[in-house]
Design a protein around this motif. Structure first.
Motif, PDB file in Angstrom:
ATOM      1  N   PRO A 149      14.457  30.454 -32.446  1.00  0.00           N
ATOM      2  CA  PRO A 149      14.065  31.223 -31.182  1.00  0.00           C
ATOM      3  C   PRO A 149      14.148  32.116 -32.635  1.00  0.00           C
ATOM      4  N   GLU A 150      15.964  32.443 -33.989  1.00  0.00           N
ATOM      5  CA  GLU A 150      15.381  33.482 -34.525  1.00  0.00           C
ATOM      6  C   GLU A 150      14.623  34.203 -34.513  1.00  0.00           C
ATOM      7  N   THR A 151      13.189  34.530 -35.223  1.00  0.00           N
ATOM      8  CA  THR A 151      11.652  35.077 -35.253  1.00  0.00           C
ATOM      9  C   THR A 151      12.046  35.941 -34.028  1.00  0.00           C
ATOM     10  N   PHE A 152      12.059  35.444 -32.663  1.00  0.00           N
ATOM     11  CA  PHE A 152      11.430  36.236 -31.785  1.00  0.00           C
ATOM     12  C   PHE A 152      11.979  37.076 -31.077  1.00  0.00           C
ATOM     13  N   THR A 153      13.947  36.552 -31.140  1.00  0.00           N
ATOM     14  CA  THR A 153      15.111  37.667 -30.696  1.00  0.00           C
ATOM     15  C   THR A 153      15.078  38.093 -31.254  1.00  0.00           C
ATOM     16  N   LYS A 154      15.026  38.262 -32.918  1.00  0.00           N
ATOM     17  CA  LYS A 154      15.828  39.540 -33.520  1.00  0.00           C
ATOM     18  C   LYS A 154      14.092  40.710 -33.408  1.00  0.00           C
TER      19      LYS A 154
END
Length: 217
Positions: A149-154
């Motif tokens: 999920p890093e792309t969206f959480t960032k």
């Protein structure tokens, strides 16, 4: 419809523009003609998620290429894709009006893509989309690709919006999975994958072919 989300996070390729078949042809040409793989076009499509170097490692194995070689082939693929796609570049039907309506409604928006900046800039600048997307998260900005999920959480962190108040727009099953892993709902655009190809759908609000009949959610 009443808008229940404070922010929209858009994937790029296949979500803002219908270009994934151009990417697939460019990748398939490099994998087979340049690099000697016997991978089929259909299997190439299935491998098209995450960062470019990850695709090369999935097809040929980790350690087969140096980082310099992977960077070279990744950039060459983008150059071939851009050369073929540029004469056809346009937003998916209905998206221009949808973006403007969201912008006027004060909804925050960001790009969350596994593409490299070279490719993202090509789209945003040629289609004059910068005003809608002040926040851009690219492959260079994350350590782990979708379905992590890093792309969206960032993107959400940079927008300053709680994850459950973000709606993700995605065309890929792994992207929808990344949205779920981020605690976000999603709208799935069926430019490359049919609804039955999405193995995770319990966070999908709607499947759409384009944005023509989509109202603010």
């Amino acid at each position: 419809m009443t808008n229940n989300f404070e922010a929209y996070i858009f994937d790029l390729n296949g979500t803002i523009i219908d270009d994934m078949h151009f990417h697939a042809r460019a990748w398939h040409e490099i994998l087979t003609k340049d690099l000697g793989s016997d991978i089929s076009y259909e299997d190439t499509v299935l491998q098209m998620y995450g960062k470019n170097q990850e695709l090369l490692e999935r097809v040929f194995g980790v350690g087969h290429f140096t980082q310099q070689q992977m960077d070279k082939y990744a950039l060459e693929k983008e150059k071939r894709y851009q050369a073929e796609y540029k004469p056809h570049i346009k937003l998916i039907d209905g998206l221009s009006e949808f973006l403007e309506n969201a912008y006027q409604a004060g909804i925050k928006m960001a790009i969350g893509s596994a593409a490299i900046p070279f490719n993202i800039d090509f789209i945003l600048d040629n289609l004059n989309l910068r005003k809608y997307f002040p926040i851009v998260v690219s492959a260079d900005d994350v350590d782990k690709s979708k379905p992590n999920p890093e792309t969206f959480t960032k993107a959400a962190d940079l927008l300053g919006v709680p994850y459950d108040n973000c709606l993700v727009f995605e065309d890929a099953p792994k992207g929808v999975e990344a949205a779920k892993n981020a605690g976000m709902k999603a709208i799935a655009i069926t430019t490359l994958h049919k609804p039955d190809e999405f193995h995770i759908t319990d966070n999908v609000i709607k499947f759409i072919a384009d944005y023509q009949s989509l109202k603010l959610i």
